[in-house]
Design an enzyme around this catalytic site. Structure first.
Site, PDB file in Angstrom:
ATOM      1  N   ASP A  29       7.809  88.628  58.096  1.00  0.00           N
ATOM      2  CA  ASP A  29       7.148  87.734  57.284  1.00  0.00           C
ATOM      3  C   ASP A  29       5.600  88.116  57.180  1.00  0.00           C
ATOM      4  O   ASP A  29       4.659  87.403  57.736  1.00  0.00           O
ATOM      5  CB  ASP A  29       7.365  86.269  57.823  1.00  0.00           C
ATOM      6  CG  ASP A  29       6.910  85.253  56.989  1.00  0.00           C
ATOM      7  OD1 ASP A  29       6.747  85.410  55.949  1.00  0.00           O
ATOM      8  OD2 ASP A  29       6.531  84.124  57.756  1.00  0.00           O
ATOM      9  N   LYS A  58       6.361  87.789  49.579  1.00  0.00           N
ATOM     10  CA  LYS A  58       5.137  86.970  49.453  1.00  0.00           C
ATOM     11  C   LYS A  58       5.058  87.421  47.722  1.00  0.00           C
ATOM     12  O   LYS A  58       5.135  88.330  47.345  1.00  0.00           O
ATOM     13  CB  LYS A  58       3.814  87.156  49.752  1.00  0.00           C
ATOM     14  CG  LYS A  58       4.141  87.108  51.305  1.00  0.00           C
ATOM     15  CD  LYS A  58       4.529  85.893  51.829  1.00  0.00           C
ATOM     16  CE  LYS A  58       4.368  85.813  53.467  1.00  0.00           C
ATOM     17  NZ  LYS A  58       5.104  84.731  54.012  1.00  0.00           N
TER      18      LYS A  58
END
Length: 103
Positions: A29, A58
């Site tokens: 992440d 993202k």
């Protein structure tokens, strides 16, 4: 730092880190461009460094669809029994790639 169980916390650079032996999970992440995240995942897959993965990409604010299409094509190219791309409701600016090498 060793945590209870089989979890070991390492302070490493996520873009270049490679485990010494294959691990069960890759959880990623990182706040980096989505194509860089896919490169990390590709490298781990090519070297068979994990059995399962959960990776967040993202998305750019403007026109996220090229990134989403690239991620879909990437997953389709994998020869893994389980793989999925999911856009979670509360994570509107990212998509999650998941995969497992077992049925």
């Amino acid at each position: 730092d060793k945590l209870p169980g089989k979890i070991i916390h390492l302070k490493e650079i996520g873009l270049t880190y490679e485990p010494l032996v294959p691990v069960d999970w890759l959880c990623c992440d990182m706040v980096i461009p989505p194509r860089e995240t896919i490169k990390v995942l590709e490298r781990w897959l090519q070297r068979r460094q994990m059995r399962h993965f959960v990776v967040n990409l993202k998305l750019p604010d403007a026109d996220p669809w090229p990134v989403i299409r690239d991620a879909q094509k990437f997953l389709e190219s994998l020869n893994w029994p389980k793989k999925r791309l999911k856009h979670l409701y509360h994570d509107r600016l990212e998509v999650t790639l998941m995969g497992s090498d077992t049925e």
